[in-house]
Design a protein around this motif. Structure first.
Motif, PDB file in Angstrom:
ATOM      1  N   LYS A  22      -5.874  38.407  47.775  1.00 27.90           N
ATOM      2  CA  LYS A  22      -5.655  39.795  48.192  1.00 27.90           C
ATOM      3  C   LYS A  22      -6.939  40.599  48.039  1.00 27.90           C
ATOM      4  O   LYS A  22      -7.288  41.415  48.903  1.00 27.90           O
ATOM      5  CB  LYS A  22      -4.546  40.431  47.352  1.00 27.90           C
ATOM      6  CG  LYS A  22      -3.156  40.012  47.710  1.00 27.90           C
ATOM      7  CD  LYS A  22      -2.166  40.753  46.827  1.00 27.90           C
ATOM      8  CE  LYS A  22      -0.758  40.377  47.118  1.00 27.90           C
ATOM      9  NZ  LYS A  22       0.189  41.065  46.230  1.00 27.90           N
ATOM     10  N   LEU A  23      -7.632  40.386  46.931  1.00 23.13           N
ATOM     11  CA  LEU A  23      -8.892  41.069  46.679  1.00 23.13           C
ATOM     12  C   LEU A  23      -9.918  40.709  47.756  1.00 23.13           C
ATOM     13  O   LEU A  23     -10.606  41.579  48.292  1.00 23.13           O
ATOM     14  CB  LEU A  23      -9.410  40.688  45.288  1.00 23.13           C
ATOM     15  CG  LEU A  23     -10.607  41.441  44.746  1.00 23.13           C
ATOM     16  CD1 LEU A  23     -10.274  42.914  44.551  1.00 23.13           C
ATOM     17  CD2 LEU A  23     -11.031  40.829  43.422  1.00 23.13           C
ATOM     18  N   TYR A  24      -9.998  39.429  48.099  1.00 23.12           N
ATOM     19  CA  TYR A  24     -10.920  38.962  49.138  1.00 23.12           C
ATOM     20  C   TYR A  24     -10.613  39.628  50.481  1.00 23.12           C
ATOM     21  O   TYR A  24     -11.519  40.107  51.169  1.00 23.12           O
ATOM     22  CB  TYR A  24     -10.833  37.441  49.267  1.00 23.12           C
ATOM     23  CG  TYR A  24     -11.614  36.885  50.430  1.00 23.12           C
ATOM     24  CD1 TYR A  24     -13.002  36.787  50.370  1.00 23.12           C
ATOM     25  CD2 TYR A  24     -10.978  36.477  51.598  1.00 23.12           C
ATOM     26  CE1 TYR A  24     -13.728  36.292  51.443  1.00 23.12           C
ATOM     27  CE2 TYR A  24     -11.688  35.981  52.665  1.00 23.12           C
ATOM     28  CZ  TYR A  24     -13.061  35.889  52.583  1.00 23.12           C
ATOM     29  OH  TYR A  24     -13.780  35.406  53.647  1.00 23.12           O
ATOM     30  N   ARG A  25      -9.347  39.659  50.833  1.00 20.55           N
ATOM     31  CA  ARG A  25      -8.965  40.274  52.110  1.00 20.55           C
ATOM     32  C   ARG A  25      -9.298  41.766  52.134  1.00 20.55           C
ATOM     33  O   ARG A  25      -9.724  42.295  53.160  1.00 20.55           O
ATOM     34  CB  ARG A  25      -7.481  40.046  52.375  1.00 20.55           C
ATOM     35  CG  ARG A  25      -7.183  38.611  52.735  1.00 20.55           C
ATOM     36  CD  ARG A  25      -5.728  38.384  52.985  1.00 20.55           C
ATOM     37  NE  ARG A  25      -5.489  37.012  53.407  1.00 20.55           N
ATOM     38  CZ  ARG A  25      -4.376  36.353  53.181  1.00 20.55           C
ATOM     39  NH1 ARG A  25      -3.368  36.951  52.565  1.00 20.55           N
ATOM     40  NH2 ARG A  25      -4.236  35.117  53.587  1.00 20.55           N
ATOM     41  N   HIS A  26      -9.114  42.431  51.005  1.00 18.05           N
ATOM     42  CA  HIS A  26      -9.440  43.858  50.927  1.00 18.05           C
ATOM     43  C   HIS A  26     -10.955  44.066  51.063  1.00 18.05           C
ATOM     44  O   HIS A  26     -11.399  44.987  51.761  1.00 18.05           O
ATOM     45  CB  HIS A  26      -8.928  44.436  49.611  1.00 18.05           C
ATOM     46  CG  HIS A  26      -8.889  45.922  49.593  1.00 18.05           C
ATOM     47  ND1 HIS A  26      -7.736  46.622  49.382  1.00 18.05           N
ATOM     48  CD2 HIS A  26      -9.850  46.853  49.776  1.00 18.05           C
ATOM     49  CE1 HIS A  26      -8.005  47.917  49.446  1.00 18.05           C
ATOM     50  NE2 HIS A  26      -9.281  48.082  49.664  1.00 18.05           N
TER      51      HIS A  26
ATOM     52  N   TYR B 173     -17.386  40.590  42.643  1.00 13.76           N
ATOM     53  CA  TYR B 173     -17.491  40.676  44.096  1.00 13.76           C
ATOM     54  C   TYR B 173     -18.089  39.385  44.659  1.00 13.76           C
ATOM     55  O   TYR B 173     -17.541  38.771  45.575  1.00 13.76           O
ATOM     56  CB  TYR B 173     -18.355  41.890  44.458  1.00 13.76           C
ATOM     57  CG  TYR B 173     -18.673  42.051  45.920  1.00 13.76           C
ATOM     58  CD1 TYR B 173     -17.848  42.787  46.750  1.00 13.76           C
ATOM     59  CD2 TYR B 173     -19.824  41.486  46.470  1.00 13.76           C
ATOM     60  CE1 TYR B 173     -18.151  42.961  48.086  1.00 13.76           C
ATOM     61  CE2 TYR B 173     -20.131  41.649  47.804  1.00 13.76           C
ATOM     62  CZ  TYR B 173     -19.294  42.386  48.617  1.00 13.76           C
ATOM     63  OH  TYR B 173     -19.592  42.541  49.944  1.00 13.76           O
ATOM     64  N   ASP B 174     -19.223  38.964  44.077  1.00 10.37           N
ATOM     65  CA  ASP B 174     -19.890  37.745  44.537  1.00 10.37           C
ATOM     66  C   ASP B 174     -19.021  36.510  44.323  1.00 10.37           C
ATOM     67  O   ASP B 174     -18.954  35.627  45.181  1.00 10.37           O
ATOM     68  CB  ASP B 174     -21.227  37.560  43.811  1.00 10.37           C
ATOM     69  CG  ASP B 174     -22.243  38.621  44.190  1.00 10.37           C
ATOM     70  OD1 ASP B 174     -22.117  39.217  45.294  1.00 10.37           O
ATOM     71  OD2 ASP B 174     -23.162  38.869  43.384  1.00 10.37           O
ATOM     72  N   LYS B 175     -18.349  36.443  43.181  1.00 10.40           N
ATOM     73  CA  LYS B 175     -17.490  35.296  42.874  1.00 10.40           C
ATOM     74  C   LYS B 175     -16.344  35.190  43.876  1.00 10.40           C
ATOM     75  O   LYS B 175     -16.048  34.105  44.387  1.00 10.40           O
ATOM     76  CB  LYS B 175     -16.939  35.409  41.456  1.00 10.40           C
ATOM     77  CG  LYS B 175     -16.079  34.229  41.034  1.00 10.40           C
ATOM     78  CD  LYS B 175     -15.575  34.405  39.628  1.00 10.40           C
ATOM     79  CE  LYS B 175     -14.712  33.288  39.110  1.00 10.40           C
ATOM     80  NZ  LYS B 175     -14.075  32.408  39.995  1.00 10.40           N
TER      81      LYS B 175
ATOM     82  N   ASN C  87     -17.685  34.025  47.267  1.00  9.03           N
ATOM     83  CA  ASN C  87     -18.068  32.613  47.253  1.00  9.03           C
ATOM     84  C   ASN C  87     -16.855  31.688  47.177  1.00  9.03           C
ATOM     85  O   ASN C  87     -16.811  30.661  47.861  1.00  9.03           O
ATOM     86  CB  ASN C  87     -19.010  32.309  46.070  1.00  9.03           C
ATOM     87  CG  ASN C  87     -20.379  32.890  46.289  1.00  9.03           C
ATOM     88  OD1 ASN C  87     -20.818  33.101  47.414  1.00  9.03           O
ATOM     89  ND2 ASN C  87     -21.078  33.173  45.199  1.00  9.03           N
ATOM     90  N   ASP C  88     -15.877  32.046  46.355  1.00  7.78           N
ATOM     91  CA  ASP C  88     -14.711  31.179  46.167  1.00  7.78           C
ATOM     92  C   ASP C  88     -13.762  31.178  47.357  1.00  7.78           C
ATOM     93  O   ASP C  88     -13.122  30.166  47.641  1.00  7.78           O
ATOM     94  CB  ASP C  88     -13.920  31.606  44.926  1.00  7.78           C
ATOM     95  CG  ASP C  88     -14.656  31.297  43.628  1.00  7.78           C
ATOM     96  OD1 ASP C  88     -15.697  30.594  43.683  1.00  7.78           O
ATOM     97  OD2 ASP C  88     -14.219  31.777  42.576  1.00  7.78           O
ATOM     98  N   TYR C  89     -13.657  32.291  48.054  1.00  8.83           N
ATOM     99  CA  TYR C  89     -12.656  32.406  49.125  1.00  8.83           C
ATOM    100  C   TYR C  89     -13.259  32.527  50.511  1.00  8.83           C
ATOM    101  O   TYR C  89     -12.551  32.842  51.463  1.00  8.83           O
ATOM    102  CB  TYR C  89     -11.710  33.578  48.824  1.00  8.83           C
ATOM    103  CG  TYR C  89     -10.859  33.299  47.613  1.00  8.83           C
ATOM    104  CD1 TYR C  89      -9.663  32.611  47.733  1.00  8.83           C
ATOM    105  CD2 TYR C  89     -11.279  33.654  46.335  1.00  8.83           C
ATOM    106  CE1 TYR C  89      -8.889  32.310  46.632  1.00  8.83           C
ATOM    107  CE2 TYR C  89     -10.514  33.359  45.226  1.00  8.83           C
ATOM    108  CZ  TYR C  89      -9.331  32.687  45.379  1.00  8.83           C
ATOM    109  OH  TYR C  89      -8.579  32.373  44.279  1.00  8.83           O
ATOM    110  N   GLU C  90     -14.548  32.280  50.639  1.00  8.22           N
ATOM    111  CA  GLU C  90     -15.200  32.375  51.948  1.00  8.22           C
ATOM    112  C   GLU C  90     -14.559  31.401  52.935  1.00  8.22           C
ATOM    113  O   GLU C  90     -14.351  30.228  52.637  1.00  8.22           O
ATOM    114  CB  GLU C  90     -16.691  32.048  51.808  1.00  8.22           C
ATOM    115  CG  GLU C  90     -17.471  32.223  53.084  1.00  8.22           C
ATOM    116  CD  GLU C  90     -18.944  31.937  52.888  1.00  8.22           C
ATOM    117  OE1 GLU C  90     -19.690  32.142  53.861  1.00  8.22           O
ATOM    118  OE2 GLU C  90     -19.341  31.529  51.796  1.00  8.22           O
TER     119      GLU C  90
END
Length: 95
Positions: free
Chosen positions: A55-59, A84-86, A89-92
């Motif tokens: 959810k954080l990645y999508r936001h 932010y960077d983590k 990188n993890d959900y790219e």
């Protein structure tokens, strides 16, 4: 996919949005070990923290598309640049 006491993966996945495995097991009236075994038998590896991070990645992606830079996104979401960077990188590449 097998069911556990009448509960399906779809129901499990929807509960993951707001609950962790222990809370889901309690709600379904099964032991955490039974829930863990059911997940293992059915090849389910997603966790509550994975859902939160996704959810954080999508936001972050949404704000980036709106034109916000990294520093502004971190400030708006109240996260560190390291987190932010983590997340990126993890959900790219995950949709």
């Amino acid at each position: 996919m097998n069911m556990i006491k009448g509960h399906s993966y779809r129901e499990y996945r929807s509960l993951l949005n707001n609950r962790n495995d222990t809370q889901i097991a309690k709600k379904w009236n099964v032991s955490p070990a039974e829930l863990s075994n059911w997940k293992q038998e059915n090849g389910i590896y997603i966790t509550h923290s994975d859902v939160k991070m996704l959810k954080l990645y999508r936001h972050i992606q949404k704000l980036a598309k709106m034109g916000y830079d990294r520093k502004k996104i971190c400030k708006l979401m109240q996260i560190t640049t390291t987190k932010y960077d983590k997340v990126l990188n993890d959900y790219e590449g995950v949709d």
